[in-house]
Scaffold this motif. Sequence first.
Motif, PDB file in Angstrom:
ATOM      1  N   ASP A 155      41.700 -13.339-107.549  1.00 53.79           N
ATOM      2  CA  ASP A 155      41.044 -13.763-106.322  1.00 53.79           C
ATOM      3  C   ASP A 155      42.039 -13.810-105.170  1.00 53.79           C
ATOM      4  OD1 ASP A 155      42.554 -16.069-106.639  1.00 53.79           O
ATOM      5  OD2 ASP A 155      40.843 -17.425-106.762  1.00 53.79           O
ATOM      6  N   ASP A 156      41.603 -14.302-104.017  1.00 54.34           N
ATOM      7  CA  ASP A 156      42.458 -14.288-102.839  1.00 54.34           C
ATOM      8  C   ASP A 156      43.584 -15.318-102.909  1.00 54.34           C
ATOM      9  OD1 ASP A 156      40.721 -16.406-102.691  1.00 54.34           O
ATOM     10  OD2 ASP A 156      39.985 -15.967-100.676  1.00 54.34           O
ATOM     11  N   ASN A 157      43.567 -16.142-103.967  1.00 53.76           N
ATOM     12  CA  ASN A 157      44.687 -17.062-104.209  1.00 53.76           C
ATOM     13  C   ASN A 157      45.564 -16.597-105.366  1.00 53.76           C
ATOM     14  OD1 ASN A 157      44.131 -19.109-102.200  1.00 53.76           O
ATOM     15  ND2 ASN A 157      42.321 -19.642-103.423  1.00 53.76           N
ATOM     16  N   ARG A 158      45.368 -15.346-105.774  1.00 54.07           N
ATOM     17  CA  ARG A 158      46.140 -14.702-106.844  1.00 54.07           C
ATOM     18  C   ARG A 158      45.917 -15.339-108.220  1.00 54.07           C
ATOM     19  NH1 ARG A 158      52.014 -13.140-104.074  1.00 54.07           N
ATOM     20  NH2 ARG A 158      51.132 -11.869-102.380  1.00 54.07           N
ATOM     21  N   ARG A 159      44.795 -16.023-108.362  1.00 57.18           N
ATOM     22  CA  ARG A 159      44.431 -16.520-109.682  1.00 57.18           C
ATOM     23  C   ARG A 159      43.647 -15.434-110.406  1.00 57.18           C
ATOM     24  NH1 ARG A 159      42.011 -22.078-107.318  1.00 57.18           N
ATOM     25  NH2 ARG A 159      41.028 -20.450-106.051  1.00 57.18           N
ATOM     26  N   ARG A 160      43.908 -15.313-111.705  1.00 57.54           N
ATOM     27  CA  ARG A 160      43.297 -14.241-112.492  1.00 57.54           C
ATOM     28  C   ARG A 160      42.127 -14.788-113.298  1.00 57.54           C
ATOM     29  NH1 ARG A 160      47.511 -12.324-116.224  1.00 57.54           N
ATOM     30  NH2 ARG A 160      46.093 -10.615-116.703  1.00 57.54           N
ATOM     31  N   TYR A 161      41.036 -14.028-113.281  1.00 55.75           N
ATOM     32  CA  TYR A 161      39.822 -14.432-113.979  1.00 55.75           C
ATOM     33  C   TYR A 161      39.284 -13.258-114.806  1.00 55.75           C
ATOM     34  CZ  TYR A 161      39.601 -18.252-110.524  1.00 55.75           C
ATOM     35  OH  TYR A 161      39.874 -19.343-109.738  1.00 55.75           O
ATOM     36  N   VAL A 162      38.371 -13.618-115.697  1.00 55.80           N
ATOM     37  CA  VAL A 162      37.547 -12.633-116.399  1.00 55.80           C
ATOM     38  C   VAL A 162      36.096 -13.050-116.193  1.00 55.80           C
ATOM     39  CG1 VAL A 162      36.842 -11.746-118.647  1.00 55.80           C
ATOM     40  CG2 VAL A 162      39.281 -12.004-118.116  1.00 55.80           C
ATOM     41  N   VAL A 163      35.267 -12.114-115.743  1.00 54.16           N
ATOM     42  CA  VAL A 163      33.845 -12.399-115.555  1.00 54.16           C
ATOM     43  C   VAL A 163      33.059 -11.622-116.609  1.00 54.16           C
ATOM     44  CG1 VAL A 163      33.525 -10.532-113.840  1.00 54.16           C
ATOM     45  CG2 VAL A 163      31.927 -12.473-113.906  1.00 54.16           C
ATOM     46  N   LYS A 164      32.075 -12.285-117.182  1.00 58.30           N
ATOM     47  CA  LYS A 164      31.270 -11.695-118.261  1.00 58.30           C
ATOM     48  C   LYS A 164      29.800 -11.723-117.867  1.00 58.30           C
ATOM     49  CE  LYS A 164      29.989 -12.648-123.112  1.00 58.30           C
ATOM     50  NZ  LYS A 164      30.322 -13.506-124.274  1.00 58.30           N
ATOM     51  N   PHE A 165      29.173 -10.547-117.819  1.00 58.47           N
ATOM     52  CA  PHE A 165      27.747 -10.424-117.559  1.00 58.47           C
ATOM     53  C   PHE A 165      27.046 -10.130-118.881  1.00 58.47           C
ATOM     54  CE2 PHE A 165      29.571  -9.896-113.443  1.00 58.47           C
ATOM     55  CZ  PHE A 165      28.625 -10.374-112.557  1.00 58.47           C
ATOM     56  N   TYR A 166      26.124 -10.994-119.257  1.00 60.91           N
ATOM     57  CA  TYR A 166      25.449 -10.868-120.548  1.00 60.91           C
ATOM     58  C   TYR A 166      24.397  -9.771-120.522  1.00 60.91           C
ATOM     59  CZ  TYR A 166      27.584 -15.166-122.251  1.00 60.91           C
ATOM     60  OH  TYR A 166      28.494 -16.122-122.676  1.00 60.91           O
ATOM     61  N   ARG A 167      24.297  -9.062-121.628  1.00 62.17           N
ATOM     62  CA  ARG A 167      23.252  -8.047-121.763  1.00 62.17           C
ATOM     63  C   ARG A 167      21.884  -8.733-121.690  1.00 62.17           C
ATOM     64  NH1 ARG A 167      22.803  -2.903-123.707  1.00 62.17           N
ATOM     65  NH2 ARG A 167      25.019  -2.885-124.258  1.00 62.17           N
ATOM     66  N   PRO A 168      21.051  -8.349-120.725  1.00 62.09           N
ATOM     67  CA  PRO A 168      19.747  -9.003-120.593  1.00 62.09           C
ATOM     68  C   PRO A 168      18.909  -8.862-121.862  1.00 62.09           C
ATOM     69  CG  PRO A 168      20.261  -7.709-118.640  1.00 62.09           C
ATOM     70  CD  PRO A 168      21.294  -7.358-119.669  1.00 62.09           C
ATOM     71  N   GLY A 169      18.284  -9.964-122.247  1.00 67.40           N
ATOM     72  CA  GLY A 169      17.363  -9.932-123.378  1.00 67.40           C
ATOM     73  C   GLY A 169      18.004 -10.104-124.734  1.00 67.40           C
ATOM     74  N   ARG A 170      19.340 -10.124-124.811  1.00 65.81           N
ATOM     75  CA  ARG A 170      19.975 -10.228-126.133  1.00 65.81           C
ATOM     76  C   ARG A 170      19.957 -11.664-126.633  1.00 65.81           C
ATOM     77  NH1 ARG A 170      25.788 -10.207-128.248  1.00 65.81           N
ATOM     78  NH2 ARG A 170      25.509  -9.539-130.404  1.00 65.81           N
ATOM     79  N   TRP A 171      20.423 -12.581-125.811  1.00 69.87           N
ATOM     80  CA  TRP A 171      20.409 -14.005-126.158  1.00 69.87           C
ATOM     81  C   TRP A 171      19.565 -14.762-125.146  1.00 69.87           C
ATOM     82  CZ3 TRP A 171      21.998 -13.926-130.785  1.00 69.87           C
ATOM     83  CH2 TRP A 171      23.186 -13.327-131.187  1.00 69.87           C
ATOM     84  N   SER A 172      18.963 -15.845-125.588  1.00 70.44           N
ATOM     85  CA  SER A 172      18.251 -16.719-124.667  1.00 70.44           C
ATOM     86  C   SER A 172      19.267 -17.575-123.912  1.00 70.44           C
ATOM     87  CB  SER A 172      17.288 -17.634-125.429  1.00 70.44           C
ATOM     88  OG  SER A 172      18.018 -18.573-126.217  1.00 70.44           O
ATOM     89  N   ILE A 173      18.825 -18.181-122.824  1.00 69.55           N
ATOM     90  CA  ILE A 173      19.706 -19.064-122.063  1.00 69.55           C
ATOM     91  C   ILE A 173      20.209 -20.194-122.965  1.00 69.55           C
ATOM     92  CG2 ILE A 173      19.764 -20.761-120.194  1.00 69.55           C
ATOM     93  CD1 ILE A 173      17.840 -18.942-118.656  1.00 69.55           C
ATOM     94  N   GLU A 174      19.317 -20.741-123.791  1.00 64.27           N
ATOM     95  CA  GLU A 174      19.713 -21.832-124.685  1.00 64.27           C
ATOM     96  C   GLU A 174      20.795 -21.387-125.667  1.00 64.27           C
ATOM     97  OE1 GLU A 174      15.627 -22.574-123.173  1.00 64.27           O
ATOM     98  OE2 GLU A 174      16.609 -20.858-124.153  1.00 64.27           O
ATOM     99  N   GLN A 175      20.688 -20.174-126.170  1.00 62.51           N
ATOM    100  CA  GLN A 175      21.691 -19.668-127.108  1.00 62.51           C
ATOM    101  C   GLN A 175      23.042 -19.474-126.431  1.00 62.51           C
ATOM    102  OE1 GLN A 175      19.347 -16.266-128.373  1.00 62.51           O
ATOM    103  NE2 GLN A 175      19.115 -17.117-130.429  1.00 62.51           N
ATOM    104  N   ILE A 176      23.015 -18.986-125.203  1.00 60.58           N
ATOM    105  CA  ILE A 176      24.272 -18.789-124.478  1.00 60.58           C
ATOM    106  C   ILE A 176      24.926 -20.130-124.173  1.00 60.58           C
ATOM    107  CG2 ILE A 176      25.334 -17.921-122.356  1.00 60.58           C
ATOM    108  CD1 ILE A 176      23.090 -15.798-122.266  1.00 60.58           C
ATOM    109  N   VAL A 177      24.119 -21.093-123.764  1.00 58.66           N
ATOM    110  CA  VAL A 177      24.671 -22.422-123.467  1.00 58.66           C
ATOM    111  C   VAL A 177      25.297 -23.033-124.720  1.00 58.66           C
ATOM    112  CG1 VAL A 177      24.047 -24.780-122.798  1.00 58.66           C
ATOM    113  CG2 VAL A 177      23.185 -22.843-121.476  1.00 58.66           C
ATOM    114  N   GLU A 178      24.687 -22.816-125.879  1.00 61.02           N
ATOM    115  CA  GLU A 178      25.274 -23.335-127.125  1.00 61.02           C
ATOM    116  C   GLU A 178      26.612 -22.662-127.424  1.00 61.02           C
ATOM    117  OE1 GLU A 178      22.077 -25.272-130.107  1.00 61.02           O
ATOM    118  OE2 GLU A 178      22.357 -23.108-130.335  1.00 61.02           O
ATOM    119  N   GLU A 179      26.694 -21.363-127.161  1.00 58.22           N
ATOM    120  CA  GLU A 179      27.982 -20.667-127.314  1.00 58.22           C
ATOM    121  C   GLU A 179      29.036 -21.340-126.446  1.00 58.22           C
ATOM    122  OE1 GLU A 179      30.173 -16.810-125.424  1.00 58.22           O
ATOM    123  OE2 GLU A 179      27.989 -16.708-125.664  1.00 58.22           O
TER     124      GLU A 179
END
Length: 327
Positions: free
Chosen positions: A46-70
């Motif tokens: 980012d603009d403060n030189r902090r490094r991140y990883v962003v993950k976009f979930y495959r739609p329809g694979r897991w429910s929101i509840e399942q992802i939150v449990e992960e």
Amino acid sequence: MPQNDFAFQGLGPDTLIKAIETLGIYPDSGLLALNSYENRVYQFSDDNRRRYVVKFYRPGRWSIEQIVEEHQFTLDLQAEEIPAVAPLQINGRTLHEFEGYHFCLFPSVGGRAFEPDDLDQLERLGRQIGRLHAVAQTASFNYRETISYNGFVTDSVVELRRSELIPDGLKTAFFAILEPLAERLAGTPLANFPVQRLHGDCHIGNILQWDDKLTFVDFDDCRMGPAVQDLWMMLNGSRAEQTVQLDALIEGYEEFCSFDKAQLLLIEPLRGFRIIQYMAWLSKRWQDSAFQRAFPWFAEERYWENQVLALKEQLAALDEEPLKLGF
């Protein structure tokens, strides 16, 4: 919701950047695509030189509840100082949504894939898995899946039956060995053993090493199941070699968590589950161009010839005595 769940057609560069910026984080570098097939994962600064990883979930694979449990599982581990990469909580949440895509943000963690080259390292790994399981056993998943014959084998055989990737000249030989293997695996006594929260895909590629520190990553396949599921994928080589490796793993594991040695009889059946499920997974996702780029050999005749041999070997392995500990 995106119209094409397989190709992530709506997830272009502009959408990626806008989604991240909704969290008050502004990428100042390009988005580097990381190896991920089910989801879309990118590293950036980012603009403060902090490094991140962003993950976009495959739609329809897991429910929101399942992802939150992960996410909660990894947060539970982190709270007990188990080295596991957990998503960042931003505005009180770990899971976010933008234009139909659900995503989360992780801190970027350095390291290389763990490559155990001696028994001391395997014992050390066993300790880490034992620590992970000691925390995992303190709660259960309510929404994540449980390892089952139907989920891993029955559904996979159905997928392979309709797959157009198996060469016509090999179909008879392929199903002539797949069907009896699936029938044998139906007798796997999973119901005889307690289940717990698991990493679910615990192999050396999902363990990062930085100096002497081992860190668990990628809990995308976390689920309920027997403890041995998070151990058997560390075993390789001859039966004698696997016995020695298993001894080292369990010796370390039991420093933090007891292990029911009766579960050793599940190792070869679970290996059979994975072989069949892996083929079906690739077949199901084949229309995604990311899979075709990463696994071009899956559409080649030689791959399926080798799978016929692998299935025969696995069926024979089910006739052998289960591995036993040497101590």
